[in-house]
Design a protein around this motif. Structure first.
Motif, mmCIF file in Angstrom:
data_model
loop_
_atom_site.group_PDB
_atom_site.id
_atom_site.type_symbol
_atom_site.label_atom_id
_atom_site.label_comp_id
_atom_site.label_asym_id
_atom_site.label_seq_id
_atom_site.Cartn_x
_atom_site.Cartn_y
_atom_site.Cartn_z
ATOM 1 N N PHE A 228 0.788 -1.238 0.000
ATOM 2 C CA PHE A 228 0.000 0.000 0.000
ATOM 3 C C PHE A 228 0.822 1.291 0.000
ATOM 4 N N ASP A 229 2.133 1.213 0.132
ATOM 5 C CA ASP A 229 2.928 2.448 0.104
ATOM 6 C C ASP A 229 4.274 2.190 -0.561
ATOM 7 N N LEU A 230 4.226 1.519 -1.698
ATOM 8 C CA LEU A 230 5.458 1.210 -2.423
ATOM 9 C C LEU A 230 5.941 2.465 -3.148
ATOM 10 N N LYS A 231 7.167 2.864 -2.873
ATOM 11 C CA LYS A 231 7.779 4.046 -3.486
ATOM 12 C C LYS A 231 9.278 3.963 -3.276
ATOM 13 N N PRO A 232 10.079 4.733 -4.023
ATOM 14 C CA PRO A 232 11.542 4.649 -3.890
ATOM 15 C C PRO A 232 12.048 4.898 -2.467
ATOM 16 N N ALA A 233 11.382 5.775 -1.714
ATOM 17 C CA ALA A 233 11.824 6.060 -0.348
ATOM 18 C C ALA A 233 11.641 4.857 0.571
ATOM 19 N N ASN A 234 10.782 3.914 0.187
ATOM 20 C CA ASN A 234 10.540 2.716 0.994
ATOM 21 C C ASN A 234 11.225 1.486 0.417
ATOM 22 N N ILE A 235 12.196 1.705 -0.448
ATOM 23 C CA ILE A 235 13.014 0.613 -0.974
ATOM 24 C C ILE A 235 14.464 0.915 -0.627
#
Length: 371
Positions: A171-178
């Protein structure tokens, strides 16, 4: 009364070295000790409702995520722990443990001292010094090489496939969370908004969650979404990320334009293969961001498409040469004449594998075979 065992920094370090170790409940005193009392000097990041600190062990380092408003975000904490307890995969950040500590504290209220509960909610992870993918998003003219970007794309897809197989929607996949490890292996992180759905669950999702720019359009126009369709929300976010990795920017990019932008950046020896990888990744990114959720591919289909572009181009090779294959390889080389392939194509593939082996390694293989 049974004495409760205490986990030490050394125990935590041993957990880091053991890939099979399960996450544990960690004492607050341990997390305070390794972060120097959650000192400002140890702070390495801040999210929407948490602060992340560096935790120093004797030989290793961990990351400690401390919830900043435990009363308001108690649900997020429980969801994150629930999801993280279920996962163990190379493209998911390694979860070591959690702390749910509640202590009484005398506080002044309306001129009187009252006993108030002070909740501490913390999570402990492996420490990834390269930071997040967000810091590496650039256009084709600078930054990461194609082989590194391709490795990151495939890793994210594999990690998301694993989550969806576990009935977990991020639900919150984005570059900052990888996050990226020392070898640029991507690891999906931050499961505060994630949900773990039972196989036959049919409830409707009404809460708008995620980050604008990466959220699927149906999540913003109050479309009724059940858990069966919720996986497509992650797929949309994945598509945005893939396009961003390819071009440095979000939004629509024509496939031919993306391929052309990479054509002069690649080495001639791998250009044809890698340009095909660029094309396939661009097509996947655009398909994932289709406004019609039903037209978005699932992770199984995406990985299958990526597997078709896997090749022994000297960078990405899913085939491992075993010791027996190494001994047999010289025979296979001599059996196939130039321009002639074996019936199943494996011999010609082995020739390609040998071409990209180090000369010394190849010489050792030939000597072993002669023995």
């Amino acid at each position: 009364m049974e004495r409760r065992s205490t986990i030490t920094p050394w125990d935590l370090e041993c957990m880091l070295c053991d890939e099979t170790a399960k996450p544990k409940a960690l004492p607050l005193s341990l997390l305070e000790e390794i972060t120097n009392g959650f000192s400002y000097e140890q702070k390495i990041g801040r999210g929407g409702f948490a602060v992340v600190y560096k935790g120093k062990l004797e030989n290793r380092t961990v990351a400690v995520k401390r919830m900043s408003d435990t009363y308001m975000h108690e649900k997020e904490f429980h969801r994150e722990v629930e999801c993280l307890m279920m996962v163990n995969q190379k493209n998911i950040v390694r979860f070591l443990g959690y702390c749910a500590d509640t202590q009484g504290s005398m506080e002044r209220y309306n001129g009187k001292f009252v006993m108030a509960d002070v909740n501490q909610r913390l999570l402990c992870f492996e420490y990834l010094p390269r930071g997040s993918l967000h810091e590496y998003i650039t256009d084709t003219s600078r930054g990461l090489q194609w082989r590194e970007r391709y490795q990151i794309i495939t890793g994210i897809c594999q990690g998301l496939h694993y989550l969806h197989q576990k009935d977990i929607v991020h639900f919150d996949l984005k570059p900052a969370n990888i996050l990226l490890d020392d070898n640029l292996v991507p690891k999906i992180a931050d499961f505060g908004l994630s949900r773990c759905f039972a196989e036959m669950q049919s409830r409707v999702i009404t809460l708008i969650a995620g980050t604008f720019g990466y959220m699927a359009p149906e999540f913003c126009d109050h479309t009724e979404i059940t858990y069966r369709h919720s996986y497509r929300l992650d797929i949309y976010s994945l598509g945005v990320i893939i396009i961003e990795i390819l071009t440095g920017k979000r939004g629509y990019h024509a496939v031919d334009n993306v391929v052309e932008s990479w054509s002069n950046k690649l080495k001639k020896s791998q250009r044809d293969v890698q340009l095909e990888q660029v094309r396939v990744c661009t097509e996947i990114g655009l398909e994932c961001t289709d406004f019609n959720p039903a037209k978005r591919p699932d992770t199984k289909h995406i990985i299958s498409r990526l597997d078709e572009t896997e090749t022994t181009d000297g960078y990405i090779n899913t085939d491992v040469i075993t010791s027996q294959q190494a001994k047999d390889a010289p025979n296979e080389v001599h059996q196939d004449t130039p321009g002639e392939a074996s019936s199943d194509g494996r011999s010609s593939r082995r020739v390609l594998e040998l071409e990209y082996l180090d000369d010394d390694v190849l010489q050792d293989m030939l000597q072993d075979h002669g023995k």
